[in-house]
Design a protein around this motif. Structure first.
Motif: not given
Length: 434
Positions: A61, A65, A67, A89, A93-94
């Motif tokens: 982490s 991020p 994904r 989401r 994180d993305q």
């Protein structure tokens, strides 16, 4: 004679402190050294305290991020799609979203109602989406999955708990599951693209009957849409699967979609109002344009009764709560008024500290141009009304006309899809989640 079992002389307080400090330092170094070594242990190595796993997650982490990837057709995009993207989401994180091409949809499901460019605007406009991949395949192949992992740095592939079966009967996400990189979210109940198209097909058919036979029973269709009085199939057993809305709104869902914050003390607040029925790319683009004029975009959403009074008894297709969630999911919207009045009053402008009221050139009605009975008479008189050039020539009627123009194809598509929808609901079990 000296006693061989004699104790050593007692240490001074300063010596005791020094010994304690040195012991702690030595212990800390040993623990730290072992932790560093254990970072490189194989995944199956002994780790009874879970220390290695925790350190690995922390290291991962800290570098980049997490994904996650979700794909779909996103045809006739609605709040159910938006809620799926919100849930996806939350698992990372993305969020990277793949949009299936028009050709792939035609080959696997039938003709899409909205073309790829409009679907791209819709998906990009959702506030939980970070990145979009165009022309994603309908089924995730080995090559595409490797591209997701290597090029797009995807950690997990996400899909709802409803089955996604290819024409050959296989699971579209089998490869992702086999790779151990698949995560599941809860399907949003009460709506689907099939359901929305079915509502429009029913609306057109019943309106035609009403116009021909003047049957007043059919004029209650809009009220059924708005209040969800029936969940049954309304096609007389033909199997087309055209249901009225059975969405059950909750305050929690509204909170999940809301930004949860108001405007700043000196914010320039822009207000725009409308039905926002069958939320489409034209809506997204005008909201984007409006948001650029200030610091905070307030959107008024008219009641079902207001919309019905101005556009006919068979409108809106989506009820007030459904329309509100679709608008709240848009990244350009800061707040909504659920059930906004038709006329913009002086009191309303003062209450919300509105700086500018706007309206697009492309609209279902031209009331904003009237000399008498203009709902924007007050902001016009105050000099705070502005007409914006609409970027896209699309209104809700445009979407309905597409369905009517290709009626047979969409009816056939819905008949095919209705059976899988029926099987899903018959075999449905409780699934925890949002």
């Amino acid at each position: 004679m000296a006693d061989s079992g004699a104790s050593a002389l007692p240490s001074s307080p300063s010596q005791n402190r020094a010994r304690l400090i040195s012991t702690c330092l030595a212990g800390g170094l040993i623990i730290g050294f072992m932790a560093l070594i254990r970072l490189y242990l194989p995944a199956g190595g002994n780790d009874p305290l879970g220390l290695v796993a925790r350190l690995r997650r922390r290291r991962k982490s800290s570098n980049r991020p997490v994904r996650v990837y979700m794909d779909g057709c996103f045809d006739m995009m609605h709040y159910g799609h938006c809620n799926a993207l919100r849930q996806a989401r939350a698992l990372g994180d993305q969020l990277v979203v793949g949009i299936v091409s028009d050709d792939e949809i035609i080959a696997n499901k039938g003709p899409p109602v909205t073309p790829l460019n409009e679907r791209m605007i819709m998906v990009s406009g959702v506030k939980w989406v970070d990145e979009v991949i165009l022309d994603a395949p309908y089924a995730i192949t080995e090559d595409f999955m490797r591209k997701l992992f290597d090029e797009y740095k995807i950690d997990y592939i996400i899909h709802g708990d409803d089955p996604c079966v290819l024409p050959d009967g296989t699971d579209a996400y089998a490869l992702a599951k086999k790779a151990g990189r698949y995560k599941q979210i809860k399907r949003t109940e009460g709506v689907s693209s099939t359901d929305v198209v079915g509502r429009m097909l029913l609306c057109v058919r019943e309106r035609s009957k009403s116009d021909t036979h003047k049957n007043q029973n059919h004029s209650s269709l809009q009220r059924q849409f708005s209040h969800g009085h029936s969940q049954k199939f309304e096609d007389g057993g033909s199997g087309s699967g055209t249901r009225v809305s059975h969405f059950l709104p909750t305050s929690r869902r509204i909170v999940q979609f809301s930004n949860g914050k108001g405007p700043g003390p000196d914010a320039r607040i822009i207000y725009i109002a409308g039905a926002f029925d069958l939320f489409h790319a034209g809506h997204v683009e005008i909201l984007k344009l409006a948001r650029e004029l200030g610091d905070f975009l307030l959107v008024g959403i008219h009641t079902d009764q207001t919309v019905s009074a101005s556009r006919g008894t068979h409108r809106p297709i989506m009820n007030l709560h459904e329309r509100s969630l679709s608008v709240l999911a848009c990244r350009y919207v800061d707040e909504v008024i659920i059930g906004a009045p038709w006329e913009v009053s002086k009191d309303m402008i003062t209450t919300f500290n509105i700086s500018l009221v706007v309206h697009g050139t492309i609209s279902e009605s031209s009331d904003f141009q009237k000399d008498e009975g203009n709902p924007y008479a007050v902001p016009i008189s105050m000099g705070i009304f502005k007409v914006l050039e609409s970027p896209l020539d699309i209104i809700t009627t445009t979407i309905i006309r597409r369905i009517v123009a290709n009626h047979d194809a969409y009816l056939k598509r819905n008949e095919k899809k209705a059976e899988s929808e029926r099987r899903y609901y018959e075999g449905k079990t409780y699934v925890s989640g949002d």
